[in-house]
Design a protein around this motif. Structure first.
Motif, mmCIF file in Angstrom:
data_model
loop_
_atom_site.group_PDB
_atom_site.id
_atom_site.type_symbol
_atom_site.label_atom_id
_atom_site.label_comp_id
_atom_site.label_asym_id
_atom_site.label_seq_id
_atom_site.Cartn_x
_atom_site.Cartn_y
_atom_site.Cartn_z
ATOM 1 N N ALA A 144 0.806 -1.242 -0.038
ATOM 2 C CA ALA A 144 -0.083 0.072 -0.524
ATOM 3 C C ALA A 144 0.480 1.449 -0.095
ATOM 4 O O ALA A 144 2.007 1.291 0.115
ATOM 5 N N ILE A 145 0.494 2.556 -0.909
ATOM 6 C CA ILE A 145 1.342 3.467 -0.651
ATOM 7 C C ILE A 145 0.259 4.350 -0.738
ATOM 8 O O ILE A 145 -0.942 4.524 -1.062
ATOM 9 N N CYS A 223 3.055 -1.116 3.623
ATOM 10 C CA CYS A 223 2.428 -0.167 3.667
ATOM 11 C C CYS A 223 3.407 1.181 4.526
ATOM 12 O O CYS A 223 4.062 1.205 5.040
ATOM 13 N N THR A 224 3.680 1.832 2.939
ATOM 14 C CA THR A 224 4.230 3.348 2.693
ATOM 15 C C THR A 224 2.910 4.097 2.996
ATOM 16 O O THR A 224 2.852 5.059 1.777
ATOM 17 N N ILE A 225 3.845 5.302 3.843
ATOM 18 C CA ILE A 225 2.981 6.379 3.975
ATOM 19 C C ILE A 225 4.125 7.604 3.808
ATOM 20 O O ILE A 225 4.990 7.675 4.523
ATOM 21 N N LEU A 226 3.766 8.551 2.856
ATOM 22 C CA LEU A 226 4.541 9.535 2.262
ATOM 23 C C LEU A 226 3.988 11.223 2.792
ATOM 24 O O LEU A 226 2.591 11.368 2.790
ATOM 25 N N CYS A 227 4.857 12.080 3.743
ATOM 26 C CA CYS A 227 4.367 12.839 4.023
ATOM 27 C C CYS A 227 4.726 14.268 4.020
ATOM 28 O O CYS A 227 6.506 13.786 4.379
ATOM 29 N N THR A 234 0.846 15.273 -6.860
ATOM 30 C CA THR A 234 -0.150 14.529 -7.507
ATOM 31 C C THR A 234 -0.702 12.963 -7.515
ATOM 32 O O THR A 234 -1.460 12.861 -7.895
ATOM 33 N N ILE A 235 0.130 12.054 -7.101
ATOM 34 C CA ILE A 235 0.134 10.233 -6.980
ATOM 35 C C ILE A 235 -1.268 10.430 -6.073
ATOM 36 O O ILE A 235 -1.467 11.213 -4.982
ATOM 37 N N VAL A 236 -1.435 9.613 -6.062
ATOM 38 C CA VAL A 236 -2.693 9.271 -4.824
ATOM 39 C C VAL A 236 -2.694 8.029 -4.774
ATOM 40 O O VAL A 236 -1.370 7.597 -4.392
ATOM 41 N N CYS A 237 -3.770 7.220 -3.419
ATOM 42 C CA CYS A 237 -3.248 6.371 -2.155
ATOM 43 C C CYS A 237 -3.655 4.751 -3.167
ATOM 44 O O CYS A 237 -5.088 4.597 -4.050
ATOM 45 N N GLU A 238 -2.620 3.975 -2.824
ATOM 46 C CA GLU A 238 -3.329 2.891 -3.697
ATOM 47 C C GLU A 238 -2.764 1.830 -2.366
ATOM 48 O O GLU A 238 -2.319 1.697 -1.909
ATOM 49 N N ILE A 239 -3.458 0.657 -2.933
ATOM 50 C CA ILE A 239 -4.162 -0.548 -2.290
ATOM 51 C C ILE A 239 -3.976 -1.905 -2.970
ATOM 52 O O ILE A 239 -4.706 -1.901 -3.962
ATOM 53 N N HIS A 240 -2.923 -2.257 -2.640
ATOM 54 C CA HIS A 240 -2.640 -2.844 -4.247
ATOM 55 C C HIS A 240 -3.035 -4.942 -3.283
ATOM 56 O O HIS A 240 -1.846 -5.428 -2.457
ATOM 57 N N GLY A 241 -3.682 -5.182 -3.538
ATOM 58 C CA GLY A 241 -3.537 -7.227 -2.930
ATOM 59 C C GLY A 241 -3.815 -7.893 -5.166
ATOM 60 O O GLY A 241 -3.875 -7.845 -5.300
ATOM 61 N N PHE A 246 -6.903 -0.684 -4.953
ATOM 62 C CA PHE A 246 -7.816 0.254 -4.659
ATOM 63 C C PHE A 246 -7.691 1.270 -4.932
ATOM 64 O O PHE A 246 -6.165 1.988 -4.641
ATOM 65 N N VAL A 247 -8.096 2.549 -5.597
ATOM 66 C CA VAL A 247 -6.630 4.078 -5.967
ATOM 67 C C VAL A 247 -8.108 5.199 -4.906
ATOM 68 O O VAL A 247 -9.316 4.616 -5.568
ATOM 69 N N MET A 248 -7.401 5.852 -4.397
ATOM 70 C CA MET A 248 -7.511 6.994 -3.741
ATOM 71 C C MET A 248 -7.461 7.932 -3.968
ATOM 72 O O MET A 248 -6.777 8.007 -4.356
ATOM 73 N N GLU A 249 -7.729 9.204 -4.481
ATOM 74 C CA GLU A 249 -7.730 10.556 -4.881
ATOM 75 C C GLU A 249 -6.951 11.215 -3.760
ATOM 76 O O GLU A 249 -5.258 11.357 -4.034
#
Length: 327
Positions: A144-145, A223-227, A234-241, A246-249
């Motif tokens: 997840a990113i 899970c990588t969190i960038l802050c 402009t990169i989005v949030c993603e959870i990869h299974g 899942f892609v969240m803006e």
């Protein structure tokens, strides 16, 4: 329920408007050290009382609850004043500087028969609940990113030699506790506490992080969190299974959730339209707990706050980022 506010910034106005939209809370009092600022806020939103003395406000019977949105380092001391005077406390994120403060405040709340909440808007929204209910569609999660990278206008002041509160160790500032908590809450709300967390910050001359990468280690994925408050993305949030992504803006607000099937590459929208003033959802959930005394839900929220604050505290420990309140 009648409530008061501490702090006169834009976030306070946003909470008041959301509280009014919820039809669960009535603003009756406003506090500020500056009487004129208090008067402006009170006049704007129809509060009948203003206070410049926090103890006086806490002892008053014109409020049953308070929303605190002062600089981070002041949250604990101010919350304790209200808790000891048997007022419910809703404290803007990050709730406190460290877990010692958190546990002390929870004990004070229990001893005085009141509740203490951390205001974290993305966790209570319909779209977060949709995501949590459907995360199984992704199958086994493999990565997840979750970014929250937003350039702060206050960084311009920092570059000019000033040290605004949010970049100041005196006021318990920094990118992780200010912005990183949104994706961090998202991760913990979905996946629980990680086995291990590691933080890699860019530390500013003021001694706090201007940006950073937080790595959360779970049993079978990272899970990588960038802050960041010193750059824009402009990169989005993603959870990869294995079965889909899942892609969240954004991590907050979670305005759109798209699910992309790993095999067919077909996508579908899972999210629903939400109120623009999305803090209304946390207002409604907090009001429901206060009305019904739902201890199970309250304990769930307490545990999330403990986990999140523990991770940010550990992240600072790893990098020798020390707030003035801890010296």
């Amino acid at each position: 329920m009648n409530f008061g506010t501490v702090g006169t910034g834009w976030i306070t106005s946003s909470f008041i408007e959301a509280a009014q939209l919820s039809h669960e809370f009535t603003l009756t009092a406003v506090y500020s050290r500056n009487e004129e600022n208090a008067k402006i806020l009170a006049d704007t939103y129809g509060a009948s009382m203003i206070f410049t003395d926090l103890e006086e406000m806490a002892k008053s019977d014109v409020i049953e609850a308070v929303y605190i949105a002062s600089p981070n380092s002041l949250h604990f001391e101010q919350a304790m004043i209200f808790l000891k005077n048997k007022k419910h406390v809703i404290c803007e994120k990050p709730i406190f500087s460290n877990t010692k403060e958190l546990l002390t405040a929870y004990q004070a709340a229990e001893e005085n028969g009141v509740y203490l909440f951390e205001a974290i808007r993305n966790l209570h929204t319909p779209n977060f609940k949709i995501l949590k209910e459907n995360v199984h569609l992704a199958g086994k999660v493999r990565s997840a990113i979750l970014p929250y990278i937003q350039y702060s206008s206050r960084y311009d002041l920092f570059l000019q030699g000033e040290v605004p509160n949010i970049f100041n160790a005196k006021f318990s500032g920094g990118a992780l506790v200010d912005l990183g908590v949104y994706p961090l809450y998202l991760a913990v709300g979905l996946f629980g506490a990680p086995k291990k967390s590691t933080y890699h910050p860019v530390v500013l001359r003021s001694g706090v992080d201007g940006s950073g990468t937080l790595v959360l280690e779970y049993d079978e994925f990272i899970c990588t969190i960038l802050c960041s408050k010193v750059s824009h993305s402009t990169i989005v949030c993603e959870i990869h299974g294995e079965m889909g992504t899942f892609v969240m803006e954004d991590a907050a607000p979670i305005s759109q959730i798209e699910f992309v099937d790993s095999h067919s590459k077909e996508s579908r929208l899972l999210s629903v339209p939400q109120e623009e003033k999305d803090m209304v959802y946390e207002c409604r959930e907090i009001a429901a707990i206060l009305k019904t005394g739902d201890q199970t839900k309250y304990e769930e929220l307490k545990e999330l706050s403990k986990i999140v604050l523990g991770i940010t505290e550990e992240a600072r420990r790893q990098n020798k980022i020390v707030f003035d309140s801890e010296k």
